[in-house]
Design a protein around this motif. Structure first.
Motif, PDB file in Angstrom:
ATOM      1  N   GLU A 119     -13.730  52.085 -35.615  1.00 21.77           N
ATOM      2  CA  GLU A 119     -14.027  52.434 -34.228  1.00 21.77           C
ATOM      3  C   GLU A 119     -15.210  51.641 -33.699  1.00 21.77           C
ATOM      4  O   GLU A 119     -16.216  51.454 -34.383  1.00 21.77           O
ATOM      5  N   LEU A 120     -15.092  51.189 -32.448  1.00 17.68           N
ATOM      6  CA  LEU A 120     -16.163  50.484 -31.763  1.00 17.68           C
ATOM      7  C   LEU A 120     -16.844  51.443 -30.787  1.00 17.68           C
ATOM      8  O   LEU A 120     -16.179  52.196 -30.082  1.00 17.68           O
ATOM      9  N   LEU A 121     -18.171  51.409 -30.718  1.00 22.47           N
ATOM     10  CA  LEU A 121     -18.924  52.330 -29.872  1.00 22.47           C
ATOM     11  C   LEU A 121     -18.465  53.770 -30.113  1.00 22.47           C
ATOM     12  O   LEU A 121     -18.010  54.457 -29.203  1.00 22.47           O
ATOM     13  N   ALA A 143     -15.229  50.705 -18.753  1.00 25.55           N
ATOM     14  CA  ALA A 143     -15.828  49.474 -19.282  1.00 25.55           C
ATOM     15  C   ALA A 143     -15.438  49.258 -20.740  1.00 25.55           C
ATOM     16  O   ALA A 143     -15.245  48.108 -21.172  1.00 25.55           O
ATOM     17  N   LYS A 144     -15.314  50.335 -21.504  1.00 20.13           N
ATOM     18  CA  LYS A 144     -14.911  50.203 -22.905  1.00 20.13           C
ATOM     19  C   LYS A 144     -13.502  49.618 -23.008  1.00 20.13           C
ATOM     20  O   LYS A 144     -13.246  48.733 -23.834  1.00 20.13           O
ATOM     21  N   ILE A 145     -12.592  50.098 -22.160  1.00 20.04           N
ATOM     22  CA  ILE A 145     -11.214  49.585 -22.205  1.00 20.04           C
ATOM     23  C   ILE A 145     -11.166  48.143 -21.723  1.00 20.04           C
ATOM     24  O   ILE A 145     -10.581  47.269 -22.379  1.00 20.04           O
ATOM     25  N   ALA A 146     -11.774  47.876 -20.557  1.00 20.24           N
ATOM     26  CA  ALA A 146     -11.755  46.512 -20.015  1.00 20.24           C
ATOM     27  C   ALA A 146     -12.410  45.532 -20.983  1.00 20.24           C
ATOM     28  O   ALA A 146     -11.885  44.437 -21.227  1.00 20.24           O
ATOM     29  N   GLY A 147     -13.550  45.933 -21.550  1.00 27.82           N
ATOM     30  CA  GLY A 147     -14.253  45.057 -22.475  1.00 27.82           C
ATOM     31  C   GLY A 147     -13.439  44.735 -23.711  1.00 27.82           C
ATOM     32  O   GLY A 147     -13.427  43.592 -24.191  1.00 27.82           O
ATOM     33  N   SER A 148     -12.749  45.743 -24.249  1.00 27.92           N
ATOM     34  CA  SER A 148     -11.941  45.505 -25.454  1.00 27.92           C
ATOM     35  C   SER A 148     -10.791  44.550 -25.159  1.00 27.92           C
ATOM     36  O   SER A 148     -10.457  43.685 -25.984  1.00 27.92           O
TER      37      SER A 148
END
Length: 289
Positions: A38-40, A96-101
């Motif tokens: 898992e990230l973040l 932002a987590k989804i877009a960044g990934s």
């Protein structure tokens, strides 16, 4: 009991519901065994700065789980939305987590690492408490999907029970492939919004059979808006992902057939309420290619 009935009972007992899993467990179930990272994660304490200002308790991952791993041995990232937190709504942090990934997956592909992406969509759309910030986040997700799908398929999965609505319904339509279960619902405006704006005579949000007959997974698949219709079973959904990734990118993304879809809407007779059969007939007249 016949042999066929006995086999059906055995399969039912052996199946593992995907709908009943939380976002983190869904991501883990679809990645190859032992590859989940898992990230973040919640221990990073990346929470929404806006919800506490309105007296709302935050969640440590802001309702979005991003996991790296492999699918069928190939690099993959899964972004899973937790429908139990704020109805799966998209705010600044979760978006932002989804877009960044997705953006990092596109960068991987440009650098020769063929990273795939799966979006587990359990969302009512933008988080109203974060308004324009949530809308901007959804726009970034949509742009990132379009960028990544030029390199690798982006697969969306809508399982239930929240469904996928609002701006994230548009994001679902941008995916290379879309997978849905019988329990899923997919649309732009949710039933309560339609009832509020058009009246109960137009759309009764309490009429569940009517709602599923128009926006449920089976209907969306029959209308050509969903690519795969699968049972609520983790193994079945994982097998479907393997099959779709093996197919590679579709010849033409659904979103690039906008002229064909607009013509279907133009042909619709809005003087009467369409039923499920009418919608299917409307979408399948003429050449869908």
């Amino acid at each position: 009991m016949t042999d066929a009935s006995a086999n059906n009972v055995t399969r039912l007992l052996q199946s593992r519901s995907f709908v009943e899993l939380g976002a983190r467990e869904r991501a883990r179930a679809l990645l190859d065994a032992g590859s989940f990272r898992e990230l973040l994660d919640p221990f990073d304490r990346v929470t929404s700065p806006w919800l506490p200002k309105q007296g709302i308790v935050t969640q440590a991952d802001d309702g979005v789980v991003v996991a790296k791993g492999t699918i069928d041995g190939q690099p993959a990232v899964i972004a899973a939305i937790e429908g139990a937190f704020q109805g799966g709504s998209m705010g600044e942090v979760g978006g932002a987590k989804i877009a960044g990934s997705l953006e990092l997956a596109a960068e991987d592909n440009r650098n020769g690492i063929p990273t795939r992406a799966v979006l587990l969509l359990e969302t009512g759309g933008v988080r109203l408490q974060e308004a324009n910030l949530g809308l901007a986040a959804i726009a970034e997700i949509q742009a990132a999907i379009v960028e990544l799908r030029e390199h690798q398929p982006v697969i969306g999965v809508v399982a239930g029970s929240v469904g996928c609505f609002g701006g994230m319904g548009i994001a679902a339509g941008l995916c290379s492939y879309l997978v849905a279960t019988r329990e899923a619902r997919i649309g732009l405006n949710g039933p309560q919004v339609i009832e509020q704006e058009a009246g109960i005579e137009e759309y009764d949000s309490r009429d569940r059979p009517f709602i599923w007959s128009l926006t449920g997974g089976e209907q969306r698949h029959a209308s050509g808006l969903v690519d795969s219709y699968v049972a609520d079973d983790s193994d079945a959904i994982r097998a479907e992902l393997h099959k779709l990734f093996a197919q590679g990118k579709p010849a033409q993304p659904r979103s690039r057939r906008h002229a064909w879809f607009l013509q279907r809407l133009t042909d619709a007779d809005t003087r009467e309420q369409l039923d499920a059969a009418g919608v299917r007939a409307l979408y399948y007249q003429g050449d869908a290619q």
